[in-house]
Motif scaffolding. Structure first.
Motif, mmCIF file in Angstrom:
data_model
loop_
_atom_site.group_PDB
_atom_site.id
_atom_site.type_symbol
_atom_site.label_atom_id
_atom_site.label_comp_id
_atom_site.label_asym_id
_atom_site.label_seq_id
_atom_site.Cartn_x
_atom_site.Cartn_y
_atom_site.Cartn_z
ATOM 1 N N LEU A 1 -63.253 84.710 -4.819
ATOM 2 C CA LEU A 1 -63.634 83.964 -3.614
ATOM 3 C C LEU A 1 -62.762 82.725 -3.410
ATOM 4 C CD1 LEU A 1 -67.514 84.413 -3.388
ATOM 5 C CD2 LEU A 1 -65.676 85.801 -2.427
ATOM 6 N N SER A 2 -61.585 82.767 -3.981
ATOM 7 C CA SER A 2 -60.575 81.759 -3.637
ATOM 8 C C SER A 2 -60.155 82.021 -2.177
ATOM 9 C CB SER A 2 -59.394 81.914 -4.600
ATOM 10 O OG SER A 2 -58.449 80.907 -4.376
ATOM 11 N N ASP A 3 -59.447 81.057 -1.566
ATOM 12 C CA ASP A 3 -59.142 81.171 -0.133
ATOM 13 C C ASP A 3 -57.985 82.132 0.144
ATOM 14 O OD1 ASP A 3 -56.466 79.376 0.304
ATOM 15 O OD2 ASP A 3 -57.666 78.694 -1.389
ATOM 16 N N LEU A 4 -57.856 82.503 1.435
ATOM 17 C CA LEU A 4 -56.845 83.490 1.841
ATOM 18 C C LEU A 4 -55.419 83.023 1.529
ATOM 19 C CD1 LEU A 4 -56.384 86.251 3.221
ATOM 20 C CD2 LEU A 4 -56.251 85.048 5.407
ATOM 21 N N TYR A 5 -55.116 81.742 1.766
ATOM 22 C CA TYR A 5 -53.755 81.260 1.475
ATOM 23 C C TYR A 5 -53.425 81.471 -0.006
ATOM 24 C CZ TYR A 5 -53.824 78.759 5.959
ATOM 25 O OH TYR A 5 -53.890 78.438 7.283
ATOM 26 N N SER A 6 -54.378 81.136 -0.864
ATOM 27 C CA SER A 6 -54.122 81.279 -2.310
ATOM 28 C C SER A 6 -53.881 82.745 -2.664
ATOM 29 C CB SER A 6 -55.302 80.746 -3.123
ATOM 30 O OG SER A 6 -55.494 79.385 -2.825
ATOM 31 N N ALA A 7 -54.667 83.629 -2.030
ATOM 32 C CA ALA A 7 -54.494 85.060 -2.319
ATOM 33 C C ALA A 7 -53.124 85.536 -1.837
ATOM 34 C CB ALA A 7 -55.615 85.852 -1.647
ATOM 35 N N ASP B 1 -66.689 93.196 0.790
ATOM 36 C CA ASP B 1 -67.578 93.917 -0.128
ATOM 37 C C ASP B 1 -67.142 93.534 -1.545
ATOM 38 O OD1 ASP B 1 -69.378 95.637 -1.262
ATOM 39 O OD2 ASP B 1 -68.126 97.423 -0.984
ATOM 40 N N ASN B 2 -67.411 92.289 -1.879
ATOM 41 C CA ASN B 2 -66.768 91.736 -3.077
ATOM 42 C C ASN B 2 -67.552 91.929 -4.374
ATOM 43 O OD1 ASN B 2 -64.599 90.175 -4.260
ATOM 44 N ND2 ASN B 2 -66.188 88.639 -4.682
ATOM 45 N N ARG B 3 -66.806 92.185 -5.414
ATOM 46 C CA ARG B 3 -67.281 91.980 -6.782
ATOM 47 C C ARG B 3 -66.064 91.495 -7.559
ATOM 48 N NH1 ARG B 3 -70.054 95.763 -11.330
ATOM 49 N NH2 ARG B 3 -71.254 94.063 -12.239
#
Ligand SMILES: CC(C)(COP(=O)(O)OP(=O)(O)OC[C@H]1O[C@@H](n2cnc3c(N)ncnc32)[C@H](O)[C@@H]1OP(=O)(O)O)[C@@H](O)C(=O)NCCC(=O)NCCS
Length: 385
Positions: free
Chosen positions: A200-206, A354-356
């Motif tokens: 659940l880190s942010d989109l920029y980091s991903a 749909d996170n895990r």
């Protein structure tokens, strides 16, 4: 505990609706559509397909293209960050720095809602080409060229890079390159981006994780290595000797081999055809012929030695296409990223929806002991900051 599978080969790590690969038949589909059937569309439509899950209708495409065009300018602060970069670096390093800076300026940085991420997505897709073209120009002492909203994503990138409009053929091929580079199932950089998103880190980091992973020579960095190899082989006739020497030294030949395809990568033939078209249009077949000679030599040597053929992958003829488009080698991986950003975003958004957390296991094995008296950090390896 089960045995570890080195490199996670053939491990099904997750389910995705973004793309699929049939490695035996050599088939690649984006959201169920053959990649070959997407090639006559604008990159914007394919970006929309990957990120939004369906092809846009006429109005949706017009709105998305208009949004991307509006978001293209990088902003003076980002250009100033690029001006402070070390100019001997690859464009990927500058891109990573610029995106990291961009994230500081986003008031919704930590908002992982779909709405916020779609807004960030348009910003990232639109600004990647601007940042890369600007870095390339600043590094050689030229001023960045502002984006031209009258031009397509591909044509505009070449325009910002060169300061003049590309030919129709060049613009068309740049668009096709972005489409063919946009997505490829659970490749290393998309998987790495998803791991970051899964915390659940942010989109920029991903996305920065994706940039860092694509850069490696066993992944997108192979495209730059292919361009260097074509330069190293001065004349097409020297290709076979080059291959034999590399094989004798147990060195890999960049742009060949694939983890998933047991046959020809479906993108390779398309890139080969595009390289030939550009070569003919420029009246210079040298790089194309060098590529073909390398391909034939590797096929022959591998089949004789291992009874298993080895094929060029997506990075081989795309590297040759870049040579004909006058894209400098140190930009090659970053140009790959201009296409791939849509795939990375699609993967991150699918992960958020749909996170895990992605957290596999490792099997503990006792480490070998370092030889006595060996210093932990050799003097040569000290980091000087
Ligand atoms: C793509 C790649 C990373 C796949 O890796 P992988 O699935 O782990 O496959 P391996 O590296 O274990 O290769 C399997 C065998 O083929 C050989 N091989 C694979 N790619 C090769 C290449 N490009 N040149 C020479 N030999 C190669 C390996 O040496 C190995 O031989 P071995 O079994 O005798 O040790 C690998 O083919 C490679 O390094 N290619 C060059 C880099 C590249 O083009 N990357 C872009 C990928 S799209």
């Amino acid at each position: 505990m089960e045995e570890a599978k080195k490199g996670l080969e053939n491990i099904i790590a997750l389910e995705t609706s973004i793309s699929s690969i049939d490695g035996v038949k050599g088939v690649l589909k984006y959201r169920g559509i053959l990649v070959n059937d997407l090639l006559d569309m604008p990159y914007d439509a394919v970006s929309y397909l990957l990120i939004r899950g369906k092809l846009p209708d006429k109005n949706e495409l017009a709105a998305y293209s208009a949004l991307l065009k509006e978001r293209r300018p990088a902003g003076e602060n980002v250009l100033n960050v690029l001006r402070t970069c070390n100019f001997n670096i690859e464009a990927m390093d500058a891109l990573r720095t610029a995106i990291s800076y961009m994230s500081h300026c986003d008031p919704d940085l930590s908002d992982n809602s779909e709405e916020a991420n779609l807004r960030k997505a348009a910003n990232l897709v639109a600004k990647f080409p601007t940042i890369i073209a600007a870095f390339s120009r600043i590094a050689i002492g030229k001023e960045p060229v502002p984006p031209n909203p009258a031009l397509s994503h591909g044509a505009n990138f070449l325009y910002m890079l060169r300061g003049s409009k590309p030919t129709e053929l060049e613009a068309e091929i740049m668009e096709k390159d972005f489409i063919l580079s946009a997505e490829h199932e659970l490749n290393a950089s998309s998987f790495a981006s998803r791991i970051t998103a899964s915390t659940l880190s942010d989109l920029y980091s991903a996305i920065i994780t994706g940039i860092c992973t694509l850069k490696g020579p066993l992944h997108g960095g192979a495209r730059m290595a292919v361009m260097d190899m074509i330069d190293e082989i001065a004349v097409p006739e020297d290709s076979e000797a080059y291959v034999l020497e590399k094989m004798a030294n147990n060195e890999k030949i960049m742009g060949f081999g694939h983890r998933v395809y047991l046959t020809q990568d479906p993108r390779t033939g398309i890139f080969k055809k595009l390289a030939k078209e550009l070569a003919e249009s420029r009246g210079n077949m040298k790089w194309y012929e060098t590529g073909e000679n390398i391909e034939n030599a590797i096929f022959k040597v591998f089949t004789e030695k291992t009874h298993k053929p080895i094929y060029p992958n997506v990075d081989f003829y795309s590297g040759i296409v870049y040579k004909y488009l006058d894209i400098p080698p140190r930009l090659a991986t970053a140009v790959f990223a201009i296409g791939r950003i849509s795939g990375w975003i699609a993967h991150c958004m699918e992960q958020y929806s749909d996170n895990r957390v992605i957290r596999p296991r490792a099997k503990y094995v006792k480490a070998g002991q370092p030889p006595e008296n060996e210093p932990l950090l050799s003097p040569k390896k000290k980091i000087v900051v």
